[in-house]
Design an enzyme around this catalytic site. Structure first.
Site, PDB file in Angstrom:
ATOM      1  N   GLY A  41      11.254  -9.565 -27.056  1.00 61.24           N
ATOM      2  CA  GLY A  41      11.132  -8.262 -27.713  1.00 61.24           C
ATOM      3  C   GLY A  41      12.489  -7.948 -28.314  1.00 61.24           C
ATOM      4  O   GLY A  41      13.529  -8.091 -27.647  1.00 61.24           O
ATOM      5  N   ARG A  83      17.792 -17.221 -30.988  1.00 57.73           N
ATOM      6  CA  ARG A  83      16.571 -16.894 -31.743  1.00 57.73           C
ATOM      7  C   ARG A  83      17.007 -16.277 -33.081  1.00 57.73           C
ATOM      8  O   ARG A  83      17.809 -15.336 -33.089  1.00 57.73           O
ATOM      9  CB  ARG A  83      15.690 -15.896 -30.966  1.00 57.73           C
ATOM     10  CG  ARG A  83      15.245 -16.421 -29.591  1.00 57.73           C
ATOM     11  CD  ARG A  83      14.163 -15.542 -28.982  1.00 57.73           C
ATOM     12  NE  ARG A  83      12.878 -15.735 -29.634  1.00 57.73           N
ATOM     13  CZ  ARG A  83      11.810 -14.972 -29.405  1.00 57.73           C
ATOM     14  NH1 ARG A  83      11.888 -13.962 -28.560  1.00 57.73           N
ATOM     15  NH2 ARG A  83      10.667 -15.211 -30.030  1.00 57.73           N
ATOM     16  N   GLN A 188       1.611 -12.634 -25.500  1.00 56.26           N
ATOM     17  CA  GLN A 188       2.302 -11.379 -25.148  1.00 56.26           C
ATOM     18  C   GLN A 188       1.323 -10.203 -25.092  1.00 56.26           C
ATOM     19  O   GLN A 188       1.573  -9.222 -24.406  1.00 56.26           O
ATOM     20  CB  GLN A 188       3.408 -11.062 -26.156  1.00 56.26           C
ATOM     21  CG  GLN A 188       4.613 -11.983 -26.100  1.00 56.26           C
ATOM     22  CD  GLN A 188       4.501 -13.125 -27.078  1.00 56.26           C
ATOM     23  OE1 GLN A 188       3.402 -13.563 -27.438  1.00 56.26           O
ATOM     24  NE2 GLN A 188       5.634 -13.655 -27.513  1.00 56.26           N
ATOM     25  N   ASP A 229      10.618  -6.930 -35.608  1.00 52.12           N
ATOM     26  CA  ASP A 229      11.835  -7.664 -35.209  1.00 52.12           C
ATOM     27  C   ASP A 229      12.948  -7.494 -36.221  1.00 52.12           C
ATOM     28  O   ASP A 229      14.120  -7.657 -35.909  1.00 52.12           O
ATOM     29  CB  ASP A 229      11.517  -9.150 -35.044  1.00 52.12           C
ATOM     30  CG  ASP A 229      10.784  -9.362 -33.747  1.00 52.12           C
ATOM     31  OD1 ASP A 229       9.567  -9.107 -33.710  1.00 52.12           O
ATOM     32  OD2 ASP A 229      11.441  -9.720 -32.756  1.00 52.12           O
ATOM     33  N   LYS A 240       5.851 -10.273 -34.817  1.00 47.66           N
ATOM     34  CA  LYS A 240       5.139 -11.388 -34.186  1.00 47.66           C
ATOM     35  C   LYS A 240       4.057 -11.962 -35.079  1.00 47.66           C
ATOM     36  O   LYS A 240       3.345 -11.211 -35.752  1.00 47.66           O
ATOM     37  CB  LYS A 240       4.541 -10.884 -32.866  1.00 47.66           C
ATOM     38  CG  LYS A 240       3.717 -11.864 -32.073  1.00 47.66           C
ATOM     39  CD  LYS A 240       4.415 -13.187 -31.784  1.00 47.66           C
ATOM     40  CE  LYS A 240       5.754 -13.021 -31.118  1.00 47.66           C
ATOM     41  NZ  LYS A 240       6.570 -14.252 -31.179  1.00 47.66           N
TER      42      LYS A 240
HETATM   43  O1  MRU Z   1       8.606 -13.497 -29.512  1.00 54.10           O
HETATM   44  P1  MRU Z   1       8.742 -12.103 -28.964  1.00 54.10           P
HETATM   45  O2  MRU Z   1       7.822 -11.854 -27.817  1.00 54.10           O
HETATM   46  O3  MRU Z   1      10.161 -11.742 -28.678  1.00 54.10           O
HETATM   47  O4  MRU Z   1       8.253 -11.172 -30.159  1.00 54.10           O
HETATM   48  C1  MRU Z   1       8.270  -9.791 -29.979  1.00 54.10           C
HETATM   49  C2  MRU Z   1       7.674  -9.035 -31.090  1.00 54.10           C
HETATM   50  O5  MRU Z   1       7.276  -9.566 -32.097  1.00 54.10           O
HETATM   51  C3  MRU Z   1       7.682  -7.542 -30.965  1.00 54.10           C
HETATM   52  O6  MRU Z   1       6.595  -6.982 -31.624  1.00 54.10           O
HETATM   53  C4  MRU Z   1       8.982  -7.002 -31.578  1.00 54.10           C
HETATM   54  O7  MRU Z   1      10.078  -7.639 -31.017  1.00 54.10           O
HETATM   55  C5  MRU Z   1       9.135  -5.546 -31.433  1.00 54.10           C
HETATM   56  S1  MRU Z   1       9.449  -5.143 -29.754  1.00 54.10           S
HETATM   57  C6  MRU Z   1       9.734  -3.503 -29.590  1.00 54.10           C
END
Ligand code: MRU
Length: 336
Positions: A41, A83, A188, A229, A240
């Site tokens: 996240g 990442r 997730q 993100d 995501k």
């Molecule tokens: O790969 P992840 O689980 O880190 O991806 C997370 C997401 O895409 C969330 O929607 C995004 O980080 C917003 S979290 C408040």
């Protein structure tokens, strides 16, 4: 969270089966946790990475500031490589390194850095709550909201962004139901969002990612609220994988589409062409929970994020207020 010189986090790879805290006192440990999605996240990884730098500082035996800076720069470089897509990661690391740059003595730098990372964690919760209140005005009593992935308390330091909007609407006395796409490949949605919402007493229904179209077509969705993100200066929303298809379907069926993001998720220096979409290990796709489900030898693509163009966005919910369409024109007036 910061825990006396260590970074403490819930191991999200084990949820919902096990609720276990892990604690790290090296930047390598934090970097590995970010890569493996122990912590995930955008806001959560931003704060975790900054804390990964702070653990190096508190454990450092450096006698001079130059030595300390060298050690922290090495940690920052390693953490930056974990990442590529969520801008919060770089925001967190830059903010930590900027604090250190202001000090000429080791003790002063260490103290200020620890204070900064604790502040960052507190500010993230406050930003999510502010954002939640702005977003709650868009939600009506009785709405069914679709989301994607997990943009909840687990993805932030607390409260959540997309789920923060739902929490705030509920605190205003509105009844909100949530449709949760499972969010393959790392699940997730079904593992984390459904866990978080059901634990906190929200009504939610898990669907397969492939059921989003039918849900919208049959009039079962009133609004789409997702996280982000990175929001680029030209109004593209990186989130995501699967978010773009939710946005396209929302447009097709007249469902308002609202990404929710704190200021730390905005990248006002770059346009969408400059952003790298993370490619994650193929294993996440050809295995489910350690069991192979696809034939050997067939190539696999596993992009972890997609980008939604501004014309599909009804409004972005930020902690500074709503950014209405056309968002690419209105971002700069709200996020400064
Ligand atoms: O790969 P992840 O689980 O880190 O991806 C997370 C997401 O895409 C969330 O929607 C995004 O980080 C917003 S979290 C408040």
């Amino acid at each position: 969270m910061w825990d006396e010189g260590r970074v403490k986090m819930i191991d999200q790879t084990l949820l919902p089966g096990r609720f276990l805290y892990r604690s790290y006192d090296t930047w390598e440990g934090v970097a590995d946790a970010i890569k493996r999605l122990v912590v995930r996240g955008a806001p959560a990884i931003g704060v975790a990475a900054a804390m990964g730098i702070a653990v190096v500082a508190v454990n450092s035996k450096a006698r001079g500031i130059d030595q300390l800076r060298l050690e922290l720069t090495k940690a920052a470089t390693g953490l930056r490589a974990t990442r590529p897509t969520a801008v919060n990661l770089f925001w967190g690391i830059d903010r930590a390194m900027d604090v250190v740059a202001r000090y000429k003595d080791v003790e002063g730098a260490k103290e200020a850095l620890v204070k900064e990372v604790i502040d960052m964690a507190e500010e993230d919760v406050a930003a999510c709550k502010r954002l939640g209140r702005f977003g709650a005005d868009l939600i009506e009593d009785g709405d069914t909201v679709i989301t994607q992935c997990n943009a909840g308390a687990l993805a932030t330091v607390g409260y959540g962004t997309a789920l923060g909007v739902i929490r705030a609407a509920s605190e205003q006395g509105k009844c909100v139901k949530v449709i949760v796409p499972e969010t393959r490949p790392a699940l997730q949605g079904s593992r984390l969002t459904a866990f978080e919402l059901s634990r906190d007493g929200f009504s939610c229904t898990i669907i397969s990612d492939t059921a989003v179209g039918l849900m919208m077509q049959s009039g079962k969705v009133d609004k789409a609220v997702v996280g982000a993100d990175r929001v680029t200066k030209d109004g593209y929303v990186f989130n995501k994988i699967g978010t773009y298809q939710v946005a396209v379907l929302a447009k097709r069926h007249g469902v308002p589409f609202y990404p929710a993001a704190p200021t730390s998720s905005f990248d006002l220096k770059r346009t969408h062409e400059q952003i790298t979409i993370e490619e994650r290990p193929a294993k996440e796709v050809f295995e489910i929970r350690g069991r192979r489900i696809a034939p050997k030898g067939v190539p696999v693509a596993n992009p972890a994020f997609d980008m939604t163009p501004p014309e599909l966005v009804t409004a972005i919910v930020s902690d500074k207020g709503l950014i209405r369409s056309p968002v690419q024109k209105n971002i700069a007036g709200v996020i400064r």
